[in-house]
Design a protein around this motif. Structure first.
Motif, PDB file in Angstrom:
ATOM      1  N   LEU A 146      21.780   8.839 -37.459  1.00 22.74           N
ATOM      2  CA  LEU A 146      22.989   8.907 -36.638  1.00 22.74           C
ATOM      3  C   LEU A 146      23.185  10.276 -35.994  1.00 22.74           C
ATOM      4  CD1 LEU A 146      25.184   6.934 -39.170  1.00 22.74           C
ATOM      5  CD2 LEU A 146      24.491   6.108 -36.918  1.00 22.74           C
ATOM      6  N   SER A 147      22.206  11.166 -36.127  1.00 16.41           N
ATOM      7  CA  SER A 147      22.319  12.498 -35.535  1.00 16.41           C
ATOM      8  C   SER A 147      21.190  12.797 -34.562  1.00 16.41           C
ATOM      9  CB  SER A 147      22.310  13.570 -36.629  1.00 16.41           C
ATOM     10  OG  SER A 147      23.385  13.399 -37.513  1.00 16.41           O
ATOM     11  N   GLY A 148      20.401  11.786 -34.223  1.00 15.09           N
ATOM     12  CA  GLY A 148      19.301  12.023 -33.296  1.00 15.09           C
ATOM     13  C   GLY A 148      18.149  12.793 -33.907  1.00 15.09           C
ATOM     14  N   GLY A 149      17.970  12.653 -35.211  1.00 18.64           N
ATOM     15  CA  GLY A 149      16.855  13.325 -35.876  1.00 18.64           C
ATOM     16  C   GLY A 149      15.525  12.631 -35.624  1.00 18.64           C
ATOM     17  N   PHE A 155      12.685  20.067 -49.764  1.00 17.25           N
ATOM     18  CA  PHE A 155      12.284  19.032 -48.811  1.00 17.25           C
ATOM     19  C   PHE A 155      13.365  17.960 -48.606  1.00 17.25           C
ATOM     20  CE2 PHE A 155       8.049  20.825 -49.386  1.00 17.25           C
ATOM     21  CZ  PHE A 155       7.559  20.771 -48.088  1.00 17.25           C
ATOM     22  N   VAL A 156      14.175  17.707 -49.645  1.00 15.72           N
ATOM     23  CA  VAL A 156      15.227  16.691 -49.485  1.00 15.72           C
ATOM     24  C   VAL A 156      16.297  17.244 -48.533  1.00 15.72           C
ATOM     25  CG1 VAL A 156      16.979  15.297 -50.623  1.00 15.72           C
ATOM     26  CG2 VAL A 156      14.822  15.791 -51.802  1.00 15.72           C
ATOM     27  N   GLY A 157      16.470  16.587 -47.411  1.00 18.02           N
ATOM     28  CA  GLY A 157      17.433  17.067 -46.427  1.00 18.02           C
ATOM     29  C   GLY A 157      16.811  17.957 -45.365  1.00 18.02           C
ATOM     30  N   SER A 158      15.486  18.099 -45.367  1.00 17.59           N
ATOM     31  CA  SER A 158      14.856  18.971 -44.369  1.00 17.59           C
ATOM     32  C   SER A 158      14.549  18.232 -43.066  1.00 17.59           C
ATOM     33  CB  SER A 158      13.602  19.617 -44.949  1.00 17.59           C
ATOM     34  OG  SER A 158      12.639  18.641 -45.274  1.00 17.59           O
ATOM     35  N   GLU A 159      14.930  16.963 -42.975  1.00 23.19           N
ATOM     36  CA  GLU A 159      14.915  16.199 -41.726  1.00 23.19           C
ATOM     37  C   GLU A 159      13.564  16.205 -40.999  1.00 23.19           C
ATOM     38  OE1 GLU A 159      18.448  16.418 -39.246  1.00 23.19           O
ATOM     39  OE2 GLU A 159      19.440  17.705 -40.714  1.00 23.19           O
ATOM     40  N   GLY A 198      36.693  25.809 -42.363  1.00 25.19           N
ATOM     41  CA  GLY A 198      35.779  26.128 -43.464  1.00 25.19           C
ATOM     42  C   GLY A 198      34.891  24.961 -43.837  1.00 25.19           C
ATOM     43  N   GLY A 199      34.713  24.043 -42.908  1.00 25.62           N
ATOM     44  CA  GLY A 199      33.980  22.820 -43.198  1.00 25.62           C
ATOM     45  C   GLY A 199      32.582  22.806 -42.631  1.00 25.62           C
ATOM     46  N   THR A 200      32.036  21.614 -42.516  1.00 21.89           N
ATOM     47  CA  THR A 200      30.656  21.432 -42.061  1.00 21.89           C
ATOM     48  C   THR A 200      30.581  20.442 -40.900  1.00 21.89           C
ATOM     49  OG1 THR A 200      28.419  20.766 -42.712  1.00 21.89           O
ATOM     50  CG2 THR A 200      30.237  19.629 -43.809  1.00 21.89           C
ATOM     51  N   ILE A 201      29.587  20.634 -40.047  1.00 18.74           N
ATOM     52  CA  ILE A 201      29.362  19.704 -38.936  1.00 18.74           C
ATOM     53  C   ILE A 201      28.686  18.431 -39.420  1.00 18.74           C
ATOM     54  CG2 ILE A 201      29.270  21.549 -37.222  1.00 18.74           C
ATOM     55  CD1 ILE A 201      26.185  21.283 -37.249  1.00 18.74           C
ATOM     56  N   THR A 202      28.094  18.484 -40.620  1.00 12.28           N
ATOM     57  CA  THR A 202      27.449  17.275 -41.135  1.00 12.28           C
ATOM     58  C   THR A 202      27.438  17.248 -42.656  1.00 12.28           C
ATOM     59  OG1 THR A 202      25.423  15.937 -41.181  1.00 12.28           O
ATOM     60  CG2 THR A 202      25.139  18.318 -40.817  1.00 12.28           C
ATOM     61  N   GLY A 203      28.007  16.190 -43.208  1.00 11.16           N
ATOM     62  CA  GLY A 203      28.080  16.043 -44.656  1.00 11.16           C
ATOM     63  C   GLY A 203      26.948  15.221 -45.235  1.00 11.16           C
ATOM     64  N   GLU A 204      26.401  14.303 -44.422  1.00 12.28           N
ATOM     65  CA  GLU A 204      25.391  13.401 -44.983  1.00 12.28           C
ATOM     66  C   GLU A 204      24.428  12.812 -43.960  1.00 12.28           C
ATOM     67  OE1 GLU A 204      27.575  10.187 -46.814  1.00 12.28           O
ATOM     68  OE2 GLU A 204      28.298   9.404 -44.907  1.00 12.28           O
ATOM     69  N   HIS A 205      24.680  13.000 -42.667  1.00  9.60           N
ATOM     70  CA  HIS A 205      23.796  12.395 -41.658  1.00  9.60           C
ATOM     71  C   HIS A 205      22.682  13.326 -41.209  1.00  9.60           C
ATOM     72  CE1 HIS A 205      27.235   9.493 -40.295  1.00  9.60           C
ATOM     73  NE2 HIS A 205      26.753   9.196 -41.481  1.00  9.60           N
ATOM     74  N   GLY A 206      22.885  14.617 -41.391  1.00  4.92           N
ATOM     75  CA  GLY A 206      21.902  15.583 -40.916  1.00  4.92           C
ATOM     76  C   GLY A 206      22.291  16.161 -39.562  1.00  4.92           C
ATOM     77  N   VAL A 207      21.627  17.253 -39.223  1.00  2.00           N
ATOM     78  CA  VAL A 207      21.908  17.965 -37.969  1.00  2.00           C
ATOM     79  C   VAL A 207      21.277  17.236 -36.786  1.00  2.00           C
ATOM     80  CG1 VAL A 207      21.542  20.138 -36.727  1.00  2.00           C
ATOM     81  CG2 VAL A 207      22.054  20.180 -39.190  1.00  2.00           C
ATOM     82  N   GLY A 208      20.034  16.817 -36.993  1.00  2.94           N
ATOM     83  CA  GLY A 208      19.309  16.139 -35.918  1.00  2.94           C
ATOM     84  C   GLY A 208      19.239  16.995 -34.669  1.00  2.94           C
ATOM     85  N   ASN A 215       8.904  17.702 -35.878  1.00  4.78           N
ATOM     86  CA  ASN A 215      10.254  17.345 -35.430  1.00  4.78           C
ATOM     87  C   ASN A 215      10.960  18.479 -34.670  1.00  4.78           C
ATOM     88  OD1 ASN A 215      11.878  15.161 -35.177  1.00  4.78           O
ATOM     89  ND2 ASN A 215      12.852  15.326 -37.181  1.00  4.78           N
ATOM     90  N   PRO A 216      10.319  19.015 -33.651  1.00  3.36           N
ATOM     91  CA  PRO A 216      10.929  20.118 -32.908  1.00  3.36           C
ATOM     92  C   PRO A 216      12.257  19.702 -32.271  1.00  3.36           C
ATOM     93  CG  PRO A 216       8.986  19.268 -31.761  1.00  3.36           C
ATOM     94  CD  PRO A 216       9.006  18.639 -33.121  1.00  3.36           C
ATOM     95  N   GLY A 217      13.222  20.612 -32.311  1.00  2.00           N
ATOM     96  CA  GLY A 217      14.535  20.313 -31.738  1.00  2.00           C
ATOM     97  C   GLY A 217      15.531  19.826 -32.768  1.00  2.00           C
ATOM     98  N   THR A 218      15.024  19.403 -33.937  1.00  2.68           N
ATOM     99  CA  THR A 218      15.912  19.014 -35.045  1.00  2.68           C
ATOM    100  C   THR A 218      16.146  20.243 -35.926  1.00  2.68           C
ATOM    101  OG1 THR A 218      15.430  16.649 -35.115  1.00  2.68           O
ATOM    102  CG2 THR A 218      15.972  17.674 -37.200  1.00  2.68           C
ATOM    103  N   ILE A 219      17.386  20.515 -36.225  1.00  3.89           N
ATOM    104  CA  ILE A 219      17.851  21.708 -36.955  1.00  3.89           C
ATOM    105  C   ILE A 219      17.568  22.972 -36.130  1.00  3.89           C
ATOM    106  CG2 ILE A 219      17.767  23.145 -39.037  1.00  3.89           C
ATOM    107  CD1 ILE A 219      17.031  20.714 -40.672  1.00  3.89           C
ATOM    108  N   PHE A 220      16.290  23.169 -35.748  1.00  4.42           N
ATOM    109  CA  PHE A 220      15.902  24.371 -35.015  1.00  4.42           C
ATOM    110  C   PHE A 220      15.655  24.046 -33.546  1.00  4.42           C
ATOM    111  CE2 PHE A 220      14.367  24.536 -39.371  1.00  4.42           C
ATOM    112  CZ  PHE A 220      15.012  25.670 -39.816  1.00  4.42           C
ATOM    113  N   LYS A 221      15.968  25.024 -32.685  1.00  7.83           N
ATOM    114  CA  LYS A 221      15.618  24.879 -31.263  1.00  7.83           C
ATOM    115  C   LYS A 221      14.121  24.687 -31.123  1.00  7.83           C
ATOM    116  CE  LYS A 221      18.965  27.169 -28.280  1.00  7.83           C
ATOM    117  NZ  LYS A 221      19.252  28.408 -27.551  1.00  7.83           N
ATOM    118  N   GLU A 222      13.701  23.988 -30.071  1.00  4.81           N
ATOM    119  CA  GLU A 222      12.269  23.741 -29.908  1.00  4.81           C
ATOM    120  C   GLU A 222      11.496  25.034 -29.759  1.00  4.81           C
ATOM    121  OE1 GLU A 222      10.788  20.478 -27.536  1.00  4.81           O
ATOM    122  OE2 GLU A 222      12.828  19.738 -27.323  1.00  4.81           O
TER     123      GLU A 222
END
Lengths: 434, 434
Positions: free
Chosen positions: A52-55, A171-175, A381-391, A424-431
């Motif tokens: 749901l985050s475009g990962g 690795f868990v959550g590294s998308e 003080g929150g997060t942009i993603t709790g469980e879907h990932g940054v993608g 997976n370039p572009g996910t979490i990190f810029k390409e």
């Protein structure tokens, strides 16, 4: 290949991949990764495509490696563990372990269509996580294909193992940015304990949020879900469950492993009443199952109202009311509809910004609201993603949440494991390196 | 400075540090790290010095940075979290949060003398972890001083947060090799539920191990501890609790959140009896507290018999009996005494190889047995360390457990975050690049 351009997120920037690799084994994944590494071709790893985050949306010149055909599963009741390939669906895993009297708790709302590999890649949550924890809490071992094509094993069927750096947890959550997960060893629990359910209806979101905050301080519910009026009405349109269309907020709470006196159940009802619930009462199991199914159907139900931009913001639980009020203001200011529901007991919410795909102006306003909601969560003080990932879709907001230094440290980890940046370039990190 | 040469592990290779930095703030740690980085001086980070794997023993030319004076603690009952500096003792933290009706579960046997910082650095376990999880399961946020002296924050008071790589999880259990933890945000639970206790005595280790294996498949005890005859007798010599000196094995089990019918408690007694227990019965709370204190005193009690080499090996739970039999064979073959006790419900055990410090030959045999026990655990698909960490003493066996590829990947992470290798050299990784 058209079907592999994107996942379930609304991403309009996808491209046709060079190829889709339908891997049937770890060796297949390795062959594909080695070829990509040799030719400098970006890889988009993919599970069931329900992200749901475009990962798992495509990038220019990429190949997609999907693990959907890797579906082997082997339960070991003696160690209360299961070894599973990433393509198996969460619901299939649950069913398989249940045949052995065991339970795999993490239950994303999409558990019937999402894969375990995707769950591990995003560290997926769900409804029961408020008591039973998220995917990471159940992963004991992994086989991972690295960016150079090597398959490496970390951990195994051991409940406690601190030998070396905690690579399984990394690795868990590294998308899919550090490696492609090809086998998973999961810890299981004995069959799910019996639970009881409370449904409570409120005249205002503030009342419901205050009840959640109080419940969360002293009780461990096995489920504590929130739905706003818009979500309730969308579900009611979709499923016709006889929900209260007029209430401003709905809480669905579960408790299990009760003391003999049903103390926690009574306390939840009491807290809801004290915060002005128009009704709060235990519901019998068949009705509880309907209401839970209604909650799980919230995303598809709201999707019937238009295209959606799906948020996954989280805040400290006492600020849930402030988050809701802020989102209402953003909705009004941008003149777009935002449906809101939440794993409230975790402070993790899913505002859905609804827009008409044909209306360019509305789409622009929806995209603005989408960003403003993340900015609001960060401010609280929150997060942009709790469980879907940054993608790819939430990446532009990551830096403002975690800061320059944290992002730089994460980039160093990424570079250490994937120096050419093909995973997976572009996910979490810029390409491209920032 | 003599007191800072080593931790509680028996390490004969320690040296006098260049200096000991008694840090009182994050800024103090930063100043010391920057100085060390500038001069290429190795740093040994230290908490309360109760480590059992030599993770805080000194290396040539090092400075020790101890966080023992950093003891601030701030409970937030509304979010059910606590922000704590690393020097606070586990028992002090438990007491502080209890004043707010809250509970911090992880409970190393040494909880009265070990610090939270050390618990986080090693991902420490304990007795209740069989049901309530280990330290990593409670860490939501960290402030870490990196090898270049920067202080970086990861995570915070959010139950679910998957924004970016899981850096919090990477640092928990990294044993001071990636950074120095200067502040920790922990998740708390509502006050500990009432629990009931079963004590069971067996004529053979095999019977007790079989009972553990069966209990672990279908029940979630809140404690499931094992002690052998030697440990029981050492504790009895030490505390005089009236333990059964003749029994070959002792199990101490706890259950909480019982169903109204006490089903799990009855089931544990039934399983023990079915596996031939000479006695198995519920014990009243005062006696339960004595027995639990006896179990917690096992290390100091055995230490009264001589110097000890302390193991922390783990195996898949069904192989516990095989591990015990193998250790007995190693004990006989090397003619050294090995006391054995275990967090049996996790498959995590503490064989203690006892030797006479003055007897060089016995010491050599003890060291050989120490290595053979780790090799045995690896052969059984187990781990050389379940909760104490690799430190310097178990490092020589790490490669044979996790393999060349996994170690190479971990080394890449280490190099990415500490390129000059000044952070706790010799722990987990060899001092010089392999």
């Amino acid at each position: 290949m058209e079907a592999y351009r994107c996942d379930r997120a609304s991403d309009t920037h996808t491209v046709m991949p060079l190829a889709v690799v339908l891997a049937e084994s770890t060796a297949d994944v390795q062959v594909a990764v080695r070829w990509a590494a040799q030719h400098g071709v970006p890889i988009v790893p993919r599970g069931a495509g329900t992200g749901l985050s475009g990962g798992a949306t495509t990038v220019a010149g990429c190949i997609v490696i999907t693990t959907e055909r890797m579906r082997a599963v082997q339960v070991d009741a003696d160690t209360r563990t299961v070894v599973v390939q990433p393509g198996l669906l969460n619901a299939e895993l649950k069913a398989e372990v249940a045949r052995h009297g065991l339970w795999y708790p993490p239950d994303p709302a999409s558990f019937q269509i999402c894969s375990i590999g995707g769950n591990v890649a995003t560290n997926a949550g769900g409804l029961c996580c408020v008591k039973y924890g998220v995917t990471a809490d159940y992963v004991l071992g992994l086989e991972v294909v690295l960016a150079d094509g090597r398959a490496v094993r970390f951990g195994g069927a051991l409940i406690k193992d601190v030998a070396g750096l905690p690579m399984v947890k990394l690795f868990v959550g590294s998308e899919g940015t550090l490696g492609i997960i090809t086998e998973i060893t999961l810890r299981l629990l004995p069959a799910q304990p019996a639970h009881r359910t409370v449904a409570a209806w409120f005249d205002s979101p503030a009342q419901a949020a205050a009840a959640v905050a109080e419940i969360a301080t002293g009780i461990r519910p096995s489920m504590l879900e929130y739905m706003d009026r818009l979500s309730v009405n969308a579900v009611e349109d979709h499923l016709g469950l006889g929900l209260d269309r007029d209430a401003a907020a709905f809480l669905l709470a579960g408790v299990d492993e009760l003391d003999p006196h049903g103390r926690d159940l009574a306390r939840i009802i009491e807290v809801c009443a004290a915060h002005g619930a128009r009704s709060a009462a235990e519901v019998e199991p068949p009705r509880a199952a309907e209401l839970e199914a209604g909650r799980r159907a919230a995303i598809p139900a709201v999707e019937e109202r238009g295209r959606v931009l799906l948020e996954d913001v989280g805040v400290p639980i006492p600020l849930l009311g402030e988050l809701i009020a802020g989102i209402e203001a953003i909705s009004r200011a941008n003149d777009v509809e935002v449906a809101f529901f939440a794993h409230a007991g975790d402070g993790n919410s899913h505002p859905l910004v609804v827009f008409d795909n044909e209306d360019r102006d509305q789409q622009t306003r929806a995209e603005r609201a989408y960003g403003e909601i993340m900015t609001l969560a960060i401010r609280l003080g929150g997060t942009i993603t709790g469980e879907h990932g940054v993608g790819r879709l939430k990446r532009p907001w990551l830096r403002s949440q975690i800061g320059d230094d944290a992002l730089e440290v994460e980039r160093r980890i990424k570079t250490a494991l994937d120096p050419a940046g093909i995973l997976n370039p572009g996910t979490i990190f810029k390409e491209t390196q920032e």
